[in-house]
Design an enzyme around this catalytic site. Structure first.
Site, short mmCIF file in Angstrom:
data_model
loop_
_atom_site.label_atom_id
_atom_site.label_comp_id
_atom_site.label_asym_id
_atom_site.label_seq_id
_atom_site.Cartn_x
_atom_site.Cartn_y
_atom_site.Cartn_z
N GLY A 19 -10.79 63.38 -4.94
CA GLY A 19 -10.86 61.98 -4.56
C GLY A 19 -9.68 61.20 -5.13
N ASP A 66 -11.59 69.24 0.60
CA ASP A 66 -12.85 68.58 0.94
C ASP A 66 -13.93 69.23 0.09
OD1 ASP A 66 -15.20 67.59 1.99
OD2 ASP A 66 -14.77 68.15 4.06
N VAL A 67 -14.48 68.50 -0.89
CA VAL A 67 -15.44 69.10 -1.82
C VAL A 67 -16.75 69.48 -1.15
CG1 VAL A 67 -14.43 67.89 -3.79
CG2 VAL A 67 -16.41 66.90 -2.61
N TYR A 163 -27.81 57.57 -4.69
CA TYR A 163 -26.64 57.52 -5.57
C TYR A 163 -27.07 57.71 -7.02
CZ TYR A 163 -22.41 55.76 -7.84
OH TYR A 163 -21.30 55.63 -8.63
N LYS A 167 -26.10 60.97 -9.58
CA LYS A 167 -25.36 60.85 -10.83
C LYS A 167 -26.19 61.33 -12.02
CE LYS A 167 -21.51 59.27 -9.14
NZ LYS A 167 -20.26 60.08 -9.19
#
Length: 241
Positions: A19, A66-67, A163, A167
């Protein structure tokens, strides 16, 4: 990624930042290059990575990655190792926030899968591809860019549920990898950049990218002999999570 390493950069450690083509990732790349590392600016669009590299200079090299694609991860890491021999630092910065104002009682399966595939599984893929080489070299720094939203200790809202969960899981991955790699010379930590003015953070965020990148870069450049591993940090201090 063509050509040979710039002779002026020989002997430098090599960092790969996912990124890396915008916002926080681009600033992490800039700061790492400023500290003397050769930086691989990894992004899905090579053209975007090339633009960042032009701004940084010869210490930065673009890398298409591209992960969310195991094939892309394998090919990109192969290219990087063929050119530079080692990847000494990995910053898993690539991330998405797709659920907006949704709450934990408003699940969207597609958003859940897409979020986890980038924020958790993507980082896991990268670690799996890069860490074995670090272990063989006896040195490595792996930094997972996390968020205070993933802290169980600070979980006071159900907003942004996928999200947050991604995390929290990323922090758990940090702890597991750190335990598995104890004594190898590879240090694994999570860094919370804080609410930062980026495409994801938005213009109202109080922190600029320069400040947001400070803790990830600090962890990526911990000196040899340091034993800091398995931690979650914000502003260079342990974050309860």
């Amino acid at each position: 990624m063509n050509g040979q390493q710039n002779p002026a950069l020989e002997g430098r450690r090599t960092a790969l930042v996912t990124g890396g083509a915008r916002g926080l990732g681009a600033e992490i790349c800039r700061q790492l290059a400023g500290q003397g590392l050769q930086v691989l600016v990894a992004a899905r669009r090579r053209e975007a990575a090339e633009e960042v590299c032009r701004a940084i200079g010869p210490a930065a090299v673009p890398l298409a990655l591209d992960v969310t694609s195991a094939e892309s991860v394998t090919e990109a890491v192969r290219e990087a190792l063929e050119r530079f021999g080692t990847i000494d630092v990995l910053v898993n910065n690539a991330g998405v926030s797709l659920d907006g104002s949704r709450t934990a009682l408003d699940l969207d399966d597609g958003i859940l899968r897409a979020t986890l595939d980038t924020n958790l599984v993507g980082a896991w893929r990268m670690a799996e591809a890069v860490v074995p080489g670090m272990v063989r070299a006896g040195y490595g720094r792996l930094v997972n860019v996390t968020s205070g939203y993933g802290s169980l200790a600070l979980m006071d809202s159900g907003r942004h549920p996928t999200y947050r969960v991604s995390k929290t899981a990323l922090n758990a991955l940090t702890r597991m990898l750190a335990a598995d790699l104890a004594g190898t010379g590879v240090l694994v930590n999570s860094a919370d950049p804080g609410w930062t003015r980026t495409g994801m953070g938005g213009p109202a965020a109080p922190r600029g990218p320069e400040l947001g990148a400070d803790t990830p870069v600090w962890l990526a450049t911990l000196p040899e002999g340091d034993t800091t591993t398995g931690g979650v940090f914000a502003e260079r201090k342990p974050l309860p999570w």
